[in-house]
Motif scaffolding. Sequence first.
Motif, PDB file in Angstrom:
ATOM      1  N   PHE A  52       0.837  -1.208   0.000  1.00  0.00           N
ATOM      2  CA  PHE A  52       0.000   0.000   0.000  1.00  0.00           C
ATOM      3  C   PHE A  52       0.866   1.249   0.000  1.00  0.00           C
ATOM      4  O   PHE A  52       0.739   2.098  -0.869  1.00  0.00           O
ATOM      5  N   ASP A  53       1.748   1.345   1.016  1.00  0.00           N
ATOM      6  CA  ASP A  53       2.715   2.439   0.983  1.00  0.00           C
ATOM      7  C   ASP A  53       4.081   1.872   1.331  1.00  0.00           C
ATOM      8  O   ASP A  53       4.340   1.642   2.508  1.00  0.00           O
ATOM      9  N   PRO A  54       4.911   1.648   0.285  1.00  0.00           N
ATOM     10  CA  PRO A  54       4.741   2.012  -1.120  1.00  0.00           C
ATOM     11  C   PRO A  54       3.778   1.081  -1.857  1.00  0.00           C
ATOM     12  O   PRO A  54       3.495  -0.025  -1.395  1.00  0.00           O
ATOM     13  N   GLY A  55       3.289   1.565  -2.986  1.00  0.00           N
ATOM     14  CA  GLY A  55       2.427   0.770  -3.845  1.00  0.00           C
ATOM     15  C   GLY A  55       1.208   1.533  -4.275  1.00  0.00           C
ATOM     16  O   GLY A  55       1.244   2.288  -5.252  1.00  0.00           O
ATOM     17  N   VAL A  56       0.114   1.351  -3.547  1.00  0.00           N
ATOM     18  CA  VAL A  56      -1.137   2.021  -3.901  1.00  0.00           C
ATOM     19  C   VAL A  56      -0.963   3.537  -3.887  1.00  0.00           C
ATOM     20  O   VAL A  56      -1.474   4.241  -4.763  1.00  0.00           O
ATOM     21  N   VAL A  57      -0.215   4.050  -2.902  1.00  0.00           N
ATOM     22  CA  VAL A  57      -0.031   5.499  -2.843  1.00  0.00           C
ATOM     23  C   VAL A  57       0.739   6.012  -4.058  1.00  0.00           C
ATOM     24  O   VAL A  57       0.563   7.163  -4.472  1.00  0.00           O
ATOM     25  N   ASN A  58       1.597   5.177  -4.642  1.00  0.00           N
ATOM     26  CA  ASN A  58       2.284   5.558  -5.888  1.00  0.00           C
ATOM     27  C   ASN A  58       1.283   5.672  -7.030  1.00  0.00           C
ATOM     28  O   ASN A  58       1.354   6.600  -7.846  1.00  0.00           O
ATOM     29  N   ALA A  59       0.343   4.732  -7.080  1.00  0.00           N
ATOM     30  CA  ALA A  59      -0.699   4.784  -8.110  1.00  0.00           C
ATOM     31  C   ALA A  59      -1.594   6.000  -7.903  1.00  0.00           C
ATOM     32  O   ALA A  59      -1.991   6.661  -8.879  1.00  0.00           O
ATOM     33  N   TYR A  60      -1.921   6.319  -6.649  1.00  0.00           N
ATOM     34  CA  TYR A  60      -2.705   7.526  -6.362  1.00  0.00           C
ATOM     35  C   TYR A  60      -1.970   8.769  -6.854  1.00  0.00           C
ATOM     36  O   TYR A  60      -2.578   9.684  -7.438  1.00  0.00           O
TER      37      TYR A  60
END
Length: 412
Positions: free
Chosen positions: A151-159
Motif C-alpha cells: 500500500f505504501d509504497p504501492g497504492v499510494v504511488n498509483a494515487y
Amino acid sequence: MKKNVLIIGAGGVAQVVAHKCAQHNDVLGNIHIASRTVEKCQQLVDSVREKGSLKVAGELQAHALDALDVEATKALIDKTQSQLVINVGSSFVNMSVLQACIESGAAYLDTAIHEEPEKICETPPWYANYEWKRRELCEANNITAILGIGFDPGVVNAYAAVAVNEYFDSVSDIDIIDINAGSHGKYFATNFDPEINFREFTGEVWSWQSSSWVSNRMFEVKRTDDLPVVGEHTSYMTGHDELHSLSQNLNVPNIRFWMGFGEHYINVFTVLNNLGLLSEQPVTTAEGQEVIPLKVVKAVLPDPSSLAPNYQGKTCIGDLVKGKKDGKDKEVFIYNVADHAEAYSEVGSQGISYTAGVPVVAAAILIANGEWDVQKMVNVEELPPKPFINLLNTMGLPSRIRDEEGDRALSF
C-alpha cells in the motif's frame, strides 16, 4: 497468461497474500508458500483451507527455503513451475530473490525496498543503491519486476500517478499520510516486522523538498489533519520507500511521507532508542556473547501476526495532492479506509497486513492477464494506475477521493 505463484515469506502479510491468491486461483493457478520455517508456511496453508478461500481446486503447498540462497530459490521456482514470485519476506532477501527470478524467468513482485542488515538510511534515492542496478538485466531478460507494490509504497504511488495525470495541470506537493486509528490492546507492539519497522525511524528522515533531498530527525516535524472516517490525527514526517522513486519519476518538487504515532509509542520508542536497544550493530555482553540489540528487542515484542484477533478500529492512508488546474489552486485527497476487524474476519490478519497484502496480489493478477506484464523493472507510478485501482475496488480496498466536489468513490 502467467500461472502459478510462489509466495516467499510466512508472516502477517503473507497470510493475506495466501488467502487472496487462493480467492483468485482461477487466474493465478497453483499456490506455493516458502520460508525458512516450513511449519509457518503450513499454518498459512491450513488457514486458507479452513476458511475455504480456494476459488477452484488446485495445489496449495508449503516449502522450506532459505531465500538468501539464489540457487535454492531458482530450484524451487523450477520445481513448482511458478511464473509469478511474490516476495513478502524480509527486505534483506530482496536482491537474492530478484536474482533468482532473473535467472529463472519468473516475474518478481515485492512490497518494500531492499535493505542490508548493517546499513540504515543510505544515500537517497535508495532504489538506486540496489534494485535499479538490475534494470538493464531485467529488460535484457524480459523479466517483469514490480517494486514496492504494497500500500505504501504501492497504492499510494498509483494515487500519485492518477492525480498528476488526471486532476492537475501541474502539481507542487504530494503529502502521503498514513494513519492507523486502531488499537491492538498490547502495551507496545509494531504492526509488522519490528526490525524493519524500527530501522525506518532510527536514522535520518529523508524527504523531497524544492526538488532536492532534505534530512531531518524522527519526530522533528509534525502536522495535524482532519481525515475521513478516522477524524483529526497528528502525523510525523519520516522517510519512506515511495519517496525514492516518486521523486525521480514524477515532476513534483515536494513529496513527503507522514505517519501517525501516539504519545505512548513515541515515549517507548525514544527510551529504547536512547538506551541503544534499537541499534543494528552487534555488542558483546559481560558473558562474552555477541548480540544485536535490535534483534533482541524484536524477540521480546509480540509477533505482529498475533495482534490480529483483538485489533479494533480503522486505518486511513492516502495522498494529499496540491497544484494548479486551469490556472486555479486545487487540492485532492485520494485515500482508502480499512477496518482491522473486517480484515481478521476475512483472512485472519489485521488491517495493516491487509492493506499491504491485497495490492501485491492485484498486481500479480494484472501481470497474469498481461496488463502489467511489462517485461522490465518498474515502480508502480510507471504503470497504468486505472486498472489497478479498479481491481482493488473489487478486492477489499476501495479507493475514494475528496476534493471541491465532495467525497466519493474513485473508479474509472
